[in-house]
Each structure stands twice: as C-alpha cells, then as structure tokens.
Design an enzyme around this catalytic site. Structure first.
Site, short mmCIF file in Angstrom:
data_model
loop_
_atom_site.label_atom_id
_atom_site.label_comp_id
_atom_site.label_asym_id
_atom_site.label_seq_id
_atom_site.Cartn_x
_atom_site.Cartn_y
_atom_site.Cartn_z
N ASN A 250 6.61 -6.40 -2.61
CA ASN A 250 7.22 -7.73 -2.63
C ASN A 250 6.56 -8.59 -3.70
OD1 ASN A 250 4.86 -7.83 -0.96
ND2 ASN A 250 5.44 -9.88 -0.41
N GLU B 84 -6.10 -9.07 -1.08
CA GLU B 84 -5.12 -10.09 -0.64
C GLU B 84 -4.23 -9.37 0.37
OE1 GLU B 84 -4.85 -13.19 -1.57
OE2 GLU B 84 -5.92 -13.34 -3.46
N CYS C 252 3.46 -12.82 2.41
CA CYS C 252 2.16 -12.80 3.09
C CYS C 252 1.82 -14.15 3.70
CB CYS C 252 1.08 -12.37 2.10
SG CYS C 252 1.08 -13.38 0.63
N GLU D 76 -7.19 -15.32 -5.95
CA GLU D 76 -6.44 -15.13 -7.19
C GLU D 76 -5.88 -16.47 -7.61
OE1 GLU D 76 -3.88 -11.71 -6.15
OE2 GLU D 76 -5.34 -10.48 -7.21
P1 NAD Z 1 0.84 -1.30 1.71
O1 NAD Z 1 -0.53 -1.65 2.12
O2 NAD Z 1 1.56 -0.24 2.47
O3 NAD Z 1 0.87 -0.81 0.19
C1 NAD Z 1 0.34 -1.62 -0.84
C2 NAD Z 1 0.02 -0.75 -2.04
O4 NAD Z 1 -1.09 0.10 -1.75
C3 NAD Z 1 1.16 0.19 -2.46
O5 NAD Z 1 1.24 0.18 -3.86
C4 NAD Z 1 0.68 1.54 -1.95
O6 NAD Z 1 1.20 2.63 -2.67
C5 NAD Z 1 -0.81 1.41 -2.17
N1 NAD Z 1 -1.63 2.37 -1.42
C6 NAD Z 1 -1.33 3.03 -0.29
N2 NAD Z 1 -2.40 3.79 0.11
C7 NAD Z 1 -3.36 3.60 -0.81
C8 NAD Z 1 -4.68 4.10 -0.97
N3 NAD Z 1 -5.22 4.97 -0.10
N4 NAD Z 1 -5.42 3.67 -2.01
C9 NAD Z 1 -4.90 2.79 -2.89
N5 NAD Z 1 -3.65 2.28 -2.81
C10 NAD Z 1 -2.89 2.69 -1.78
O7 NAD Z 1 1.67 -2.66 1.71
P2 NAD Z 1 3.24 -2.87 1.52
O8 NAD Z 1 3.94 -2.45 2.76
O9 NAD Z 1 3.68 -2.33 0.21
O10 NAD Z 1 3.27 -4.47 1.38
C11 NAD Z 1 3.26 -5.31 2.46
C12 NAD Z 1 1.87 -5.84 2.74
O11 NAD Z 1 1.33 -6.51 1.60
C13 NAD Z 1 1.91 -6.86 3.84
O12 NAD Z 1 0.85 -6.70 4.72
C14 NAD Z 1 1.80 -8.17 3.09
O13 NAD Z 1 1.33 -9.25 3.83
C15 NAD Z 1 0.86 -7.79 2.00
N6 NAD Z 1 0.95 -8.77 0.92
C16 NAD Z 1 -0.10 -9.62 0.70
C17 NAD Z 1 -0.02 -10.60 -0.29
C18 NAD Z 1 -1.17 -11.52 -0.58
O14 NAD Z 1 -1.19 -12.17 -1.62
N7 NAD Z 1 -2.12 -11.63 0.30
C19 NAD Z 1 1.13 -10.70 -1.04
C20 NAD Z 1 2.18 -9.85 -0.79
C21 NAD Z 1 2.06 -8.88 0.20
#
Ligand code: NAD
Length: 496
Positions: A153, A251, A285, A465
């Site tokens: 997202n 984040e 988020c 950030e």
């Molecule tokens: P996710 O944690 O499933 O995946 C995030 C990223 O991590 C993806 O690119 C994924 O391929 C990668 N990944 C997966 N396993 C990994 C590993 N072992 N090592 C390194 N990278 C790995 O999250 P999602 O479902 O894509 O996104 C939703 C989440 O992101 C929600 O929890 C949301 O709140 C969070 N989010 C946070 C912010 C913020 O600024 N705090 C902004 C947007 C989304």
C-alpha cells in the site's frame, strides 16, 4: 479465441531492466483476475542488486551534496509530470481508487523536492572541545548500501521517505517491491533511469519474503535497512539484521484511536473519521480504526458516521467518481470477514452498518469488495478492536471522562497515531501529552508532509521517516581530532 495481452514488468539492477528469476501473476483486486506478469528475484538476483549498489557507492557518496540534490530535483520533476501514469498503475494493481492514487503520487514529487533541498544542508559540527590545542569536528558520512522494504500500500510514498533521505545522504539503495501490487514501483524505476542516476545508485527488485526480502536484509554488504510492513515480518527482519548488524528503522501496523469529546464539532469529527478509517478502504497504517466517543455524544456521532459510510460510492477504482475500491487481496477480504463475523456473532459487538462483501456486479463480481463497517463494541472489547484488520472497519467504544479516554487510547499494543477532537485548548494539550502515539492529530486526521516526522511507538515500530532528521539516519558520525600544537607529543612513558 483472442486473449488479452498480459502486461509485464521488469526489475532495475545496475542500470539494466531485467526479468526475474521467476515470474508470477499479479491480480487486479477489482476483478479478481490476473492482469500482469511480475518478476520475482531469487537470492542470487537479490545479491546482484546489492552488489550493484555496493559498486555505485563510492562514486555516489563522493559526488558533492549539491550534485546529489540536483539528481533528486530532476527525479521530482519527472514524477510530477508522470504522476498520472503511475497512479493508474497503482490503482490497477492494488485497487486503491484513482482519485487517491493521483493525489498521493502528485504529492510524492514534493517529498523528493524536500530531500533534494536537504542534501547540501546535512552537515557535521565543530565541537567546542574542553582541551587546548585541539580542533574537533564531526563528519556525517553516508552509511553505505541501504535495503528498503515496502508493503503494497502507498508504495511510492513509502519508497520516497526512504529513497529521498538515503540518496541525499550519499547512500545507494536496493528497494524491494512487495509481491502484491508491485507495478507502480517497477514503473517508477523507469523514471529513476530517465533522471540519469549513475547505474547501481538505485536498484528496484521485486519478490517474495523468503527468496528476496530475507537475503536482502541480512546481506553482509547492507549497512542500513528501512522496513515498512507488518509486525510479524518486522520480527523476521530484526532477526535477519542480527547477521550484518545493519541499522534498522521499522514502520509497522496500527490500531489508532480517535478520541471525540462531547464539546467537539461533531460534523468535523465525523468527516475526519470517515476519511481516517474508510479512505484507501481502511488499508492505511494510520487508519483510525478505534473510535473512543464520549458517552454523551456517542449515539449521535455513530448515526452521522453511519449515514456517511452508507453513502460512500463503491465501485470501479479506475473511475474518478468512485469513493471506495476493493481490498488489495483476497486474504485481506477473508480476514475482515472472519474478524467482523466473530465480533458480531460471538464477542457481543453490535453491527451498525456493513459487515458484508459489497456486490459491485458485472466485471467486478469477482473483486475483493467489502462494505464500510461499524461495530459498536462491548466494554471488554473484541478481537477486531485489538488487531489491525487493514480493512474499512471502525470499532466504536464509549467513555465517560478524559482520564478514561486516555487510558483506553493507551490500552492497545499498537501506538501509531491518535486523533483528538475537542474545542478545549487546554484539554487538547493535556491529551496530546498523555497519549502514547508517534503522531497526534488535534481536530484533524491523516495529514502528512515531508517536513513532519512520521512513525509509531510500541509495536507500531521505531525510527522516524520524513523531516530533516531522517537524512541523518542514513549517515554515521565520524569524529575527527586535530592537534594544533607544533610541539612534539610528549612520550607518556617518560616521567618529567
Ligand atoms: P508484510 O509485512 O506482509 O510485507 C511487507 C514487505 O516485507 C513485503 O515487501 C514482503 O515481501 C516483505 N517481507 C516478507 N518477509 C520478509 C522477510 N523475511 N524479510 C524481509 N522482507 C520480508 O506487510 P503487507 O501485508 O505487505 O503490508 C501491510 C502492513 O504494512 C500492515 O501491517 C501495515 O500497517 C503496514 N504498513 C505500515 C506503514 C507505516 O508507515 N508504518 C505504512 C504502510 C503499511
């Protein structure tokens, strides 16, 4: 029979556009059908991207800061001109509505402009040292190769708050797009190329956690990891960086409270809540998915939010008139469905509206649509009010006193943001001080700017950030001592 040609995307490694070690289909969330072929990097290809960044580091970090700023300005200009194209791709690949992607990506250009301007304003300091005949100063040197991991997202925005400060500081970078909705980030790589960055300075790979994310964050040549995603993944990233001891910022998710006091402008609060929890179909988020409303006005406020929620036009995300699109993945939809059903059927929550899939019909019949949902929750709470759903679901609770509101706001394990609506200036100050959250919005919600730091407390992550300090986060301090006396140094082993 003629089949519609599937679009395909490439990664950007060392200045070349490369196919993945494997490919996989990306699904359009509005139709539930595959529309594009995405590259997936394996460990070897991921290592090649790190190697390209490592190779480009010495050249990029030794360019003048002003020259680095000029590259970033150029990139900002190109993004500004091509925001429309990128927005369409993001909408197609993630289901986020066009009016949101257009506005967000247009603003992404401002982030690059801001960091471009900071490139030559990030400096060490001269220290008023407590010793005679000594000059001491610090240098802020680029930390090295950065691995940036983003979720699906708001990818271009989340990449900008990593790429901008990293490049301004003199770092080179490998950005990993998510396995869901990677199209806008892979297309963005073409703009980086057009901006003329030296090959290897910016690399964009795409892939799955295990094959690409994990080897990237633990690679011995990676010095800094900037991660945005979920808590469970963050734990794996933290373990991964135990190998290379890379600096890390996280984040993560949220279950942010919105506190509405009885003295607030209820119409304004209702608008903020609708924008805060239903925009981007709740996949944000900072979604204010936990409403804490003072008991005196709770019923009236919920009635107003319900009216607004039911008026939201759900449909084709590519049409500008649409106000809510689908969720990004089937997994998200099923998760929201299960969690809301459990809350309403087993945990004592009252369903005020929504609580079901939205049937958009026609070519969108297989889309991942969910109705904006409001749950009036019992005091003991429900699972949906504790866990991040990443869906348009608002969990409402009542409170009596200011102390109750603060206690309830601080009761969750996530502490990303907190919204407060009140007309009392003194109360606004007290609550802003008392709540545990990385961002507090008073009489507003979800405002962002490159100038304002952004990040959570607790399980919402650590590090910030945005803001000028974020550039420092991509540097390390070197302290330099200079003895100014022409006298030889005394031999410490000869007694005088
Ligand atoms: P996710 O944690 O499933 O995946 C995030 C990223 O991590 C993806 O690119 C994924 O391929 C990668 N990944 C997966 N396993 C990994 C590993 N072992 N090592 C390194 N990278 C790995 O999250 P999602 O479902 O894509 O996104 C939703 C989440 O992101 C929600 O929890 C949301 O709140 C969070 N989010 C946070 C912010 C913020 O600024 N705090 C902004 C947007 C989304």
């Amino acid at each position: 029979m003629q089949t519609r040609k599937t679009e395909s995307f490439r990664q950007y490694i060392g200045g070349d556009f490369l196919e993945g070690a494997k490919t996989f289909a990306s699904v359009n969330p509005a139709s539930g059908k595959a529309w594009a072929e995405m590259p997936a990097a394996d460990e070897k290809q991921t290592a090649a991207a790190v190697c390209a960044a490592r190779g480009a580091f010495s050249d990029w970090s030794s360019q003048t800061a002003s020259a680095r700023g000029r590259f970033l300005f150029r990139l900002a200009e190109i993004i500004g001109k091509r925001a429309g194209e990128l927005a369409k791709l993001e909408t197609r690949d993630t289901g986020k509505i066009l009016r949101e992607t257009e506005a967000q990506i247009g603003y992404v250009a401002e982030f690059y402009r801001y960091f471009a301007g900071l490139a030559d304003k990030t400096a060490g300091a001269h220290l008023p040292i407590d010793k005679p005949d000594m000059e001491v100063w610090t240098r802020r040197e680029a930390i090295g190769v950065v691995a940036a991991i983003v979720p699906w997202n708001s990818q271009l925005f989340l990449a900008a708050v990593k790429l901008g400060p990293a490049l301004a500081a003199g770092c080179t970078i490998v950005v990993k797009a998510s396995e869901d909705g990677a199209a806008p980030l892979l297309a963005f790589a073409r703009l980086v190329d057009e901006a003329g960055f030296p090959p290897g300075t910016v690399n964009v790979v795409c892939g799955f956690g295990e094959d690409c994310g994990a080897p990237l964050v633990s690679h011995p040549d990676v010095a800094r990891v900037a991660f945005t995603g979920g808590v469970a993944t963050a734990r794996r990233v933290v373990s991964g960086t135990a190998k290379n001891l890379a600096h890390l910022t996280t984040e993560l998710g949220g279950k942010s409270p919105m506190i509405v006091f009885a003295d607030a402008d209820l119409e304004s609060a209702a608008n903020a809540i609708v924008a805060g929890v239903f925009a981007a179909s709740g996949q944000s988020c900072v979604a204010c998915s936990r409403l804490l409303a003072q008991n005196k006005i709770k019923r009236k406020l919920l009635a107003r939010i319900k009216e607004k929620a039911e008026a939201i036009k759900i449909g084709d995300p590519e049409k500008l008139a649409t106000e809510m699109g689908p969720l990004c993945t089937r997994r998200q939809l099923e998760n929201a469905e299960e969690s809301v059903a459990r809350a309403a059927e087993k945990e004592g929550a009252k369903l005020i509206c929504g609580g079901a899939r939205a049937n958009v019909g026609g070519k969108f019949a297989g889309g991942f649509y969910w109705r904006p949902t409001i749950l009036d929750c019992p005091p003991e709470g429900v699972g949906a009010a504790r866990e991040e759903l990443f869906a348009p679901v608002l969990c409402a609770h009542g409170f009596e006193s200011e102390a109750d509101a603060v206690r309830m706001a601080n009761g969750g394990k996530y502490n990303f943001a907190c919204g407060v609506f009140t007309h009392s200036l003194t109360r606004a100050h007290r609550v802003a001080r008392a709540v545990r959250a990385g961002v507090v919005w008073l009489n507003t919600y979800r405002a962002v700017s490159p100038i304002a730091p952004f990040g959570g407390f607790g399980l919402s992550g650590y590090g910030r950030e945005g803001g000028a300090e974020s550039v420092l986060d991509y540097t390390r301090t070197k302290t330099v001592w200079l003895r100014t006396s022409d006298e030889p140094m005394a031999d410490p082993f000869v007694m005088r």
